[in-house]
Design a protein around this motif. Structure first.
Motif, PDB file in Angstrom:
ATOM      1  N   CYS A  49       0.807  -1.217   0.000  1.00 42.01           N
ATOM      2  CA  CYS A  49       0.000   0.000   0.000  1.00 42.01           C
ATOM      3  C   CYS A  49       0.840   1.267   0.000  1.00 42.01           C
ATOM      4  N   ASP A  50       2.076   1.202   0.484  1.00 43.38           N
ATOM      5  CA  ASP A  50       2.883   2.409   0.575  1.00 43.38           C
ATOM      6  C   ASP A  50       3.529   2.794  -0.742  1.00 43.38           C
ATOM      7  N   LYS A  91     -13.849  -2.503  -5.106  1.00 41.87           N
ATOM      8  CA  LYS A  91     -14.682  -1.913  -4.047  1.00 41.87           C
ATOM      9  C   LYS A  91     -14.245  -0.471  -3.756  1.00 41.87           C
ATOM     10  N   THR A  92     -14.055   0.286  -4.830  1.00 45.38           N
ATOM     11  CA  THR A  92     -13.644   1.692  -4.704  1.00 45.38           C
ATOM     12  C   THR A  92     -14.530   2.560  -5.584  1.00 45.38           C
ATOM     13  N   GLN A 104      -6.948  15.501 -12.073  1.00 48.43           N
ATOM     14  CA  GLN A 104      -6.498  14.237 -11.503  1.00 48.43           C
ATOM     15  C   GLN A 104      -7.654  13.245 -11.411  1.00 48.43           C
ATOM     16  N   ILE A 105      -7.337  11.986 -11.622  1.00 50.01           N
ATOM     17  CA  ILE A 105      -8.290  10.919 -11.351  1.00 50.01           C
ATOM     18  C   ILE A 105      -8.158  10.586  -9.870  1.00 50.01           C
ATOM     19  N   VAL A 106      -9.258  10.593  -9.168  1.00 48.99           N
ATOM     20  CA  VAL A 106      -9.243  10.385  -7.728  1.00 48.99           C
ATOM     21  C   VAL A 106      -9.923   9.056  -7.394  1.00 48.99           C
ATOM     22  N   VAL A 107      -9.210   8.221  -6.670  1.00 50.78           N
ATOM     23  CA  VAL A 107      -9.735   6.918  -6.244  1.00 50.78           C
ATOM     24  C   VAL A 107      -9.970   6.967  -4.739  1.00 50.78           C
ATOM     25  N   ARG A 112      -7.317   0.890   2.520  1.00 49.27           N
ATOM     26  CA  ARG A 112      -6.095   1.342   1.841  1.00 49.27           C
ATOM     27  C   ARG A 112      -5.689   0.367   0.740  1.00 49.27           C
ATOM     28  N   ALA A 113      -5.732  -0.927   1.023  1.00 50.67           N
ATOM     29  CA  ALA A 113      -5.320  -1.928   0.027  1.00 50.67           C
ATOM     30  C   ALA A 113      -6.205  -1.881  -1.205  1.00 50.67           C
ATOM     31  N   ALA A 114      -7.496  -1.630  -1.027  1.00 47.35           N
ATOM     32  CA  ALA A 114      -8.413  -1.565  -2.166  1.00 47.35           C
ATOM     33  C   ALA A 114      -8.081  -0.376  -3.057  1.00 47.35           C
ATOM     34  N   VAL A 115      -7.790   0.767  -2.429  1.00 50.95           N
ATOM     35  CA  VAL A 115      -7.421   1.954  -3.195  1.00 50.95           C
ATOM     36  C   VAL A 115      -6.114   1.715  -3.942  1.00 50.95           C
ATOM     37  N   ALA A 116      -5.148   1.112  -3.284  1.00 54.61           N
ATOM     38  CA  ALA A 116      -3.862   0.819  -3.931  1.00 54.61           C
ATOM     39  C   ALA A 116      -4.057  -0.099  -5.127  1.00 54.61           C
TER      40      ALA A 116
END
Length: 354
Positions: A49-50, A91-92, A104-107, A112-116
């Motif tokens: 995720c980082d 699931k985002t 910008q495309i924003v997610v 956190r893992a789902a966004v990554a």
């Protein structure tokens, strides 16, 4: 072996493994006729995720990524199908600016893992379609000094006089003398932010360039012509060759280092181990479009309906033709289909050797 050694994708300095999938074709004129298959979702592996700049918010997590507006349609897909599937599988929620509006495309998502995961998939998908965009700029060494232009015009006159009856040889396939250049590599810079980024990167390369040139202009000589295919009677492009007066390979060193730098930054694709330095003097692309630029060695040129010319006599009579000599003192980011006050390509950035 494709499974054991999959293609690697470099996105902003991060390396992803890309599984082999059958890519669907996309018609340029259909702005949103794009689909997304389940296989596309498996092109990349989720990473720690980082790896992305993911921010925690009151409602979960958020990550914004810079994407040129011309690529939005590939994330949206036909009737929004690509975005819907990406959102469903990760699931985002994916927010995309209006077409033509740079942003910008924003997610966003609860985890956190789902966004990554969603961001990674978006980046890999964007990278895939970025590679299909026509190049907009190229790194070049200008060869349009008065001496070389004069020699080129003399060459053109003599070729038309002695070889003008050979198949396909006519004035329309000669380069514009004001745009004589050496192509180093091509760039697809899709918005002003990317142009600025390329310019900043070139400025960072100046110290390396001056270490090679010892902070002095390079005396170059343009002499001789060559072709790259194996049949001189069916040629599409003739190139002028360039050498340094001191016999060194400093020009080659500069070109190779620049390509290495731009490839590492994700702004250029590597085409071969070493840059093939060449200056186009005749090109059948010019027959149909006088403004068409040299495609370099990128292989992106449209070979359909190109009428080759017979260069047999030209090569026999002018293989060692002398165009001229001058001191080369800069490299620039040139914009395709453009012209500055001198007749050369408009510059999006340059650095000098001295």
């Amino acid at each position: 072996m494709e499974i054991l050694r999959p293609a690697l994708v470099n996105i902003h300095g991060r390396i992803y493994r890309k599984n082999a999938v059958q890519e669907e074709s996309y018609e340029e004129e259909e702005e949103e006729d794009y689909s997304y298959s389940e296989a596309d979702a498996e092109q990349c592996l989720d990473e720690p995720c980082d790896a992305h700049d993911i921010q925690q918010t009151e409602k979960g997590f958020r990550c914004a990524i810079d994407v040129p507006s011309v690529l939005y349609k590939y994330i949206i897909g036909k009737k929004g199908e690509t975005r819907k599937r990406l959102e469903s599988e990760t699931k985002t929620s994916i927010s995309i600016p209006k077409q033509g509006v740079e942003g910008q495309i924003v997610v966003t998502g609860a985890h956190r893992a789902a966004v990554a995961s969603a961001v990674t998939r978006v980046e890999v998908l964007i990278d895939s379609f970025r590679r299909k965009q026509p190049f907009t700029h190229f790194l070049s060494f200008a060869l349009n000094s008065p001496q070389v232009q004069e020699g080129f015009l003399r060459f053109r006159e003599q070729v038309l006089e002695h070889c003008g009856q050979d198949a396909g040889v006519e004035v329309s396939i000669f380069q514009n003398p004001a745009k004589l250049h050496l192509t180093i590599g091509t760039l697809a810079l899709l918005n002003q932010q990317e142009v600025t980024r390329a310019d900043e990167l070139l400025q960072q390369c100046q110290r390396v360039i001056r270490d090679i040139t010892e902070a002095k202009p390079l005396p170059v000589e343009v002499r001789g012509i060559e072709y790259m295919n194996d049949d001189p009677s069916l040629v599409d492009v003739l190139y002028a060759t360039v050498a340094l007066a001191d016999g060194s390979d400093k020009l080659q060193q500069i070109a190779d280092r620049l390509v290495e730098c731009f490839v590492s930054a994700g702004l250029m694709e590597r085409e071969r181990d070493r840059v093939k330095l060449h200056g186009t003097v005749m090109n059948t692309l010019f027959r149909r479009d006088p403004s068409a630029e040299d495609r370099g060695a990128s292989g992106r040129a449209n070979m359909k309906d190109r009428e080759a010319f017979n260069a047999t006599n030209i090569l026999q009579m002018f293989r060692e033709v002398y165009f001229g000599a001058f001191d080369l003192n800069s490299v620039q980011i040139s914009q395709r289909f453009s012209t500055d006050g001198t007749g050369y390509y408009s510059s999006a950035g340059h650095v000098t050797f001295s």
